[in-house]
Design a protein around this motif. Structure first.
Motif, PDB file in Angstrom:
ATOM      1  N   GLU A 269      21.585  58.596  28.396  1.00 45.83           N
ATOM      2  CA  GLU A 269      20.442  58.046  28.198  1.00 45.83           C
ATOM      3  C   GLU A 269      20.581  56.859  27.460  1.00 45.83           C
ATOM      4  O   GLU A 269      19.527  56.043  27.151  1.00 45.83           O
ATOM      5  CB  GLU A 269      19.957  58.911  27.081  1.00 45.83           C
ATOM      6  N   GLU A 270      21.655  56.366  27.150  1.00 45.98           N
ATOM      7  CA  GLU A 270      21.990  54.900  26.614  1.00 45.98           C
ATOM      8  C   GLU A 270      23.072  54.123  27.480  1.00 45.98           C
ATOM      9  O   GLU A 270      24.232  54.922  27.776  1.00 45.98           O
ATOM     10  CB  GLU A 270      22.617  55.112  25.086  1.00 45.98           C
TER      11      GLU A 270
ATOM     12  N   SER B 181      14.761  61.805  33.615  1.00 48.55           N
ATOM     13  CA  SER B 181      14.401  60.545  34.913  1.00 48.55           C
ATOM     14  C   SER B 181      15.200  60.750  36.128  1.00 48.55           C
ATOM     15  O   SER B 181      15.039  59.960  37.075  1.00 48.55           O
ATOM     16  CB  SER B 181      14.815  59.546  34.071  1.00 48.55           C
TER      17      SER B 181
ATOM     18  N   GLU C 185      25.986  63.089  29.855  1.00 50.47           N
ATOM     19  CA  GLU C 185      25.701  63.129  28.338  1.00 50.47           C
ATOM     20  C   GLU C 185      26.200  61.816  27.590  1.00 50.47           C
ATOM     21  O   GLU C 185      26.849  62.275  26.495  1.00 50.47           O
ATOM     22  CB  GLU C 185      25.924  64.441  27.909  1.00 50.47           C
TER      23      GLU C 185
ATOM     24  N   SER D  82      13.925  56.174  35.434  1.00 51.20           N
ATOM     25  CA  SER D  82      12.696  56.393  34.580  1.00 51.20           C
ATOM     26  C   SER D  82      11.911  57.441  35.083  1.00 51.20           C
ATOM     27  O   SER D  82      12.008  57.696  36.416  1.00 51.20           O
ATOM     28  CB  SER D  82      11.942  55.020  34.681  1.00 51.20           C
ATOM     29  N   LYS D  83      11.123  58.066  34.291  1.00 50.67           N
ATOM     30  CA  LYS D  83      10.401  59.402  34.871  1.00 50.67           C
ATOM     31  C   LYS D  83       9.245  58.741  35.711  1.00 50.67           C
ATOM     32  O   LYS D  83       9.015  59.494  36.737  1.00 50.67           O
ATOM     33  CB  LYS D  83       9.614  59.866  33.563  1.00 50.67           C
TER      34      LYS D  83
ATOM     35  N   ILE E 203      21.465  55.089  33.671  1.00 56.53           N
ATOM     36  CA  ILE E 203      21.136  55.065  32.569  1.00 56.53           C
ATOM     37  C   ILE E 203      19.594  55.394  32.702  1.00 56.53           C
ATOM     38  O   ILE E 203      18.869  54.925  33.480  1.00 56.53           O
ATOM     39  CB  ILE E 203      21.235  53.784  31.724  1.00 56.53           C
ATOM     40  N   GLY E 204      19.038  56.261  31.646  1.00 57.85           N
ATOM     41  CA  GLY E 204      17.653  56.588  31.468  1.00 57.85           C
ATOM     42  C   GLY E 204      17.296  57.477  30.647  1.00 57.85           C
ATOM     43  O   GLY E 204      18.103  58.368  30.178  1.00 57.85           O
ATOM     44  N   GLU E 205      15.966  57.585  30.287  1.00 62.31           N
ATOM     45  CA  GLU E 205      15.527  58.746  29.512  1.00 62.31           C
ATOM     46  C   GLU E 205      15.707  60.167  30.202  1.00 62.31           C
ATOM     47  O   GLU E 205      15.976  60.287  31.291  1.00 62.31           O
ATOM     48  CB  GLU E 205      13.995  58.407  29.451  1.00 62.31           C
ATOM     49  N   ALA E 206      15.724  61.150  29.219  1.00 65.16           N
ATOM     50  CA  ALA E 206      15.869  62.619  29.682  1.00 65.16           C
ATOM     51  C   ALA E 206      14.733  62.813  30.619  1.00 65.16           C
ATOM     52  O   ALA E 206      13.636  62.494  30.559  1.00 65.16           O
ATOM     53  CB  ALA E 206      15.789  63.409  28.481  1.00 65.16           C
TER      54      ALA E 206
ATOM     55  N   LYS F  84      26.244  59.042  25.380  1.00 64.08           N
ATOM     56  CA  LYS F  84      24.948  58.653  24.374  1.00 64.08           C
ATOM     57  C   LYS F  84      25.950  57.892  23.209  1.00 64.08           C
ATOM     58  O   LYS F  84      26.359  58.912  22.435  1.00 64.08           O
ATOM     59  CB  LYS F  84      24.173  59.794  23.929  1.00 64.08           C
TER      60      LYS F  84
ATOM     61  N   LYS G 277      18.669  60.886  36.610  1.00 65.93           N
ATOM     62  CA  LYS G 277      20.035  60.465  36.713  1.00 65.93           C
ATOM     63  C   LYS G 277      21.069  61.134  37.012  1.00 65.93           C
ATOM     64  O   LYS G 277      21.876  61.240  37.936  1.00 65.93           O
ATOM     65  CB  LYS G 277      20.301  59.529  35.368  1.00 65.93           C
TER      66      LYS G 277
END
Length: 850
Positions: free
Chosen positions: A600-601, A504, A550, A618-619, A499-502, A552, A506
């Motif tokens: 992302e979630e 990052s 993907e 995380s980035k 899980i993580g921001e775009a 979300k 994953k």
């Protein structure tokens, strides 16, 4: 390592000489009394001696060797497997491999060098002692074994006590005579067709117009010459007459093809043209028509016909040539060549259910071509099924999902590309059914890692991100290879959530660091799946994971997210998936594949998260040069990752399920008892994955720390840290729905005078739940807060069973007015979640957060 001392110490020894067989067979091993030089007898202990005497006599008198006599009272059982070893290839056949892998004991090569002898302590099962088809013999008395003292590498130097099922399993599988399915052969009935009946049936058959024209002598334009037409008619007569040449000759003479040439001598032996033609027709005709109680289906001139009373009619325009039949517990797959009248050949596989009715059978025939036709009805199809079931089908055993299975006493890896055992030997009689080949792998096309390459790869595999993430990924990936072992022990296996921001890393980690280990690259978008595709993919593998990207939850429609969540729960809990068909039947799917999900979630249900190893990307992870360098090395060495997977697979095939269960049990004791039981189970599965890797290192002559930059104990600590940090938000428990609800209520800006109060000592929360809950559901909708929302009735039920509940329907003053309310343990609530918004001075309003 020498011959077991416990056998040497017994007075059961003889010499032996090879004596030519008078009938020209292989030489006989005649036992010799080493003391007298005469023949020894298997039922006369006086003709036996001690080991050293037999050994010395063999050396002195030039015996071919020495032997050991079995006596029932001694409790020793010997197993002899003939012609099972190829010295040049250094490989054993499937029979020997299965028996050797059943239980370790003392084993040695036989004098020929291509057989083996195994010794056990136990009781020989009653029944056969020898099976020439399998090449296996088993004795416990009145027999002797030649002894070479050439032990198999790695075997025990003592005679093992046979496990309860070892000897019975060997006896059942390799000594009992097994009934084989035989091809049905047509029996000639005592009642023959008359000449008139033959002409009538042949004329009325599906291609009867050709027969009628030949009988009328009309061959021009259809055959190159009359000789070819003569042969064609004679072959038809051979079929209908049961190859009766006299009857064939009589009928031919009544046809328009008969001419003087028929009786002219055409050969030096005096045979006429007619006699030669009849002989060739009989030799060329494979099957014949038969009256009586035989099958009403028969093959004739490249077609199948049905006999019904006095009628004969075609039901196909093809014939079948079996290739193989693959049987599973609940269905079978048949592969065969369909040969048409136009000499076309179509190799096709079909399931038993494809013959459930005419429509399904026709659909199967038309799946690849329009050249195959079925002319019959439902009744004909039932008879046709019985007919083809009696053909000579080479039999194999099938599985639906690729992965590891126990087969004939050993673990076997099965995939669409073939099957192998722990030694890399092909296993020909176990295959994956074609229908279920959804998840695929090329792992059998990779190589085993050397110790040097394993050390090279180990340097980078744990250094491309934070250790809590890389160690969790490595251990989960390795644990996938023993998921079948864990399933055998009834242990639930976790999903892996990245899980993580775009941006990052994953998805890149999934595609470049995880999937290459399984030699696969197929990734499915979570937004594109259906309940059917989820179940179908999951049922096609018990080892190679099913990747979803993907993910979300807030962007996926409710029906699809519910299907995903149900699938996550069912897969973890070991439940079957079910789907209804248009014909109102149900299809059941075994949900077996491990799940790895990137998005992302995270899931907004605590119960889903607790079924997972969740890692937060995380980035900022990508900013460290050492992480980027290590990841580039991992990504650039896809072949090493693939070979690593092949090497782990080989290790997984070598370890028993009981050993893996011990690893898991040991792992449970390695993690904090404050963690939820599901989380501990999940971490214990990863611990078992680390133990598998540790065993792999040991087999390569290395320690775990020789290969990886972290020691084994450090990896355990990082696993627990990852669970607490990423899954449990720094604590030891996931928030329940009740706790999540109160946390949102605390920031809604409720009125601290009319809607809730805190006790003076701030240990109790008094709340008018019925009116507040309506506000809560509206608040979530207004501010688009994702997550699980219970109905008011369900929330009350869960609240009453939680550890924050004290009382309900209690009278309490709110702004001077008595009202019914619920009483909550505020201090316990504070320990589990952030509800500080309830604690305001003099009931000051807390403004909602936008």
């Amino acid at each position: 390592m020498g011959f077991p001392e416990e056998l040497k110490n017994l007075k059961r020894w003889v010499g032996y000489r090879l004596v030519p067989d008078k009938d020209g067979g292989k030489p006989k091993k005649v036992p010799i009394n080493a003391v007298t030089g005469g023949n020894a007898k298997s039922n006369d202990p006086a003709s036996w001696c001690d080991y050293q005497t037999a050994k010395d006599a063999a050396d002195q008198f030039g015996y071919n060797g020495i032997g050991f006599m079995f006596v029932k009272e001694d409790g020793f059982v010997g197993i002899d497997v003939d012609h099972c070893y190829d010295p040049e290839a250094n490989t054993f056949n499937e029979v020997a491999t299965a028996i050797m892998s059943r239980q370790p004991t003392y084993m040695e090569f036989s004098p020929s060098g291509d057989g083996i002898h195994l010794w056990f302590k136990g009781i020989k099962p009653k029944g056969a002692s020898k099976n020439t088809e399998t090449g296996v013999e088993m004795y416990d008395s009145v027999r002797y074994f030649t002894v070479t003292e050439r032990p198999l590498p790695g075997c025990l130097d003592t005679v093992a006590e046979a496990l309860p099922d070892t000897l019975s399993w060997v006896h059942d599988h390799f000594l009992k005579k097994k009934q084989r399915a035989k091809k049905k052969t047509k029996k000639k009935s005592g009642e023959k067709l008359t000449d008139e009946e033959i002409i009538e049936k042949a004329t009325d058959a599906g291609n009867g117009e050709i027969f009628a024209e030949l009988m009328a002598g009309k061959w021009e334009g259809k055959y190159p010459s009359q000789s070819e037409a003569d042969m064609a008619l004679c072959m038809k007569l051979a079929f209908w007459s049961g190859k009766d040449k006299e009857q064939m000759d009589r009928i031919f003479r009544t046809s328009g093809l008969f001419r003087e040439k028929w009786d002219q001598k055409h050969h030096a032996d005096g045979a006429t043209y007619g006699e030669e033609t009849l002989e060739r027709a009989v030799e060329s005709t494979e099957s014949v028509y038969s009256t009586g109680n035989d099958s009403p289906i028969f093959e004739y001139e490249g077609m199948y016909f049905r006999v019904k009373g006095d009628n004969v009619y075609p039901i196909t325009n093809f014939v079948i040539r079996p290739i193989e039949m693959i049987k599973t517990d609940d269905e079978a797959q048949m592969t065969c060549d369909f040969l048409t009248k136009r000499n076309e050949v179509f190799t096709m596989s079909f399931m038993t259910m494809d013959m459930a009715n005419q429509q399904k059978f026709k659909n199967m025939l038309s799946s690849r071509t329009i050249s195959l036709s079925w002319y019959g009805g439902d009744g004909d199809l039932e008879l046709f099924k019985n007919f083809i079931a009696g053909l000579d089908w080479p039999l194999k055993y099938g599985v639906k999902a690729l992965g590891i299975y126990e087969h004939e006493g050993r673990y076997v890896f099965v995939s669409d590309a073939g099957s192998i055992d722990a030694k890399g030997n092909p296993v020909e009689n176990l295959v994956q059914l074609e229908k279920y080949r959804s998840i695929k792998t090329g792992i059998l096309n990779t190589d085993m890692l050397t110790a040097g390459k394993l050390k090279d790869l180990g340097k980078w595999m744990l250094e491309y991100n934070e250790p809590a993430k890389t160690i969790s990924i490595l251990s989960w990936t390795a644990a996938c290879f023993i998921k079948p072992h864990l399933m055998m022990a009834g242990i639930k296996f976790p999903h892996l959530f990245l899980i993580g921001e775009a941006g990052s890393g994953k998805s890149t980690t999934l595609e470049r660091a995880i999937l290459p280990v399984f030699s696969t690259d197929k990734v499915t978008a979570a937004t594109q799946v259906t309940q059917f595709t989820l179940m179908k993919e999951s049922a096609s593998s018990n080892l190679v994971p099913m990747p979803l990207d993907e993910f979300k939850p807030s962007k996926i429609d409710k029906l699809k997210i519910n299907a995903l969540y149900n699938h996550f729960r069912d897969t973890y809990d070991g439940h079957d998936g079910q789907r209804g068909r248009a014909d109102q039947t149900m299809v059941t799917y075994k949900l077996l594949a491990p799940l790895v999900v990137a998005g992302e979630e995270s899931a907004d249900e605590a119960a889903i998260r607790e079924r997972s190893i969740e890692l937060l990307f995380s980035k900022k992870d990508l900013k460290k040069p050492e992480y980027r360098d290590a990841f580039q090395r991992v990504a650039a060495n896809e072949k090493l990752l693939q070979d690593f997977g092949r090497t782990i697979l080989d290790m997984a095939l070598s370890v028993r399920a009981a050993e893996v269960a011990k690893w898991h049990k040991e792992g449970v004791g390695k993690f904090s008892k404050e963690l939820p039981s599901r989380v501990v189970n999940n971490l214990a599965c990863c611990f078992a994955g680390l133990k598998l890797i540790e065993s792999l290192c040991a087999r390569a002559g290395l320690s775990f720390s020789d290969v990886f930059p972290f020691g084994f104990d450090a990896c355990i600590r990082y696993l627990e840290h990852g669970a607490k940090e990423y899954l449990l938000d720094g604590g030891t428990n996931n928030q329940s729905v009740v706790e999540q609800t109160f946390e949102i209520m605390a920031r809604m800006g409720l009125d601290g005078k009319t809607e809730y109060n805190l006790s003076d000592d701030k240990t109790k929360l008094f709340i008018r739940l019925s009116q507040v809950y309506d506000k809560y559901t509206k608040y979530r909708k207004d501010y688009a807060i994702v997550g699980e929302v219970l109905t008011y009735a369900q929330f009350k039920k869960q609240l009453m069973h939680s550890d924050v509940f004290l009382q309900h329907n209690v009278q309490h003053k709110f702004n001077g007015k008595n009202c019914k309310c619920w009483v909550i343990n505020y201090q316990t609530l504070l320990e589990h979640c952030d509800v500080s918004g309830f604690d305001t001075e003099d009931g000051d309003e807390v403004k909602p957060l936008n």
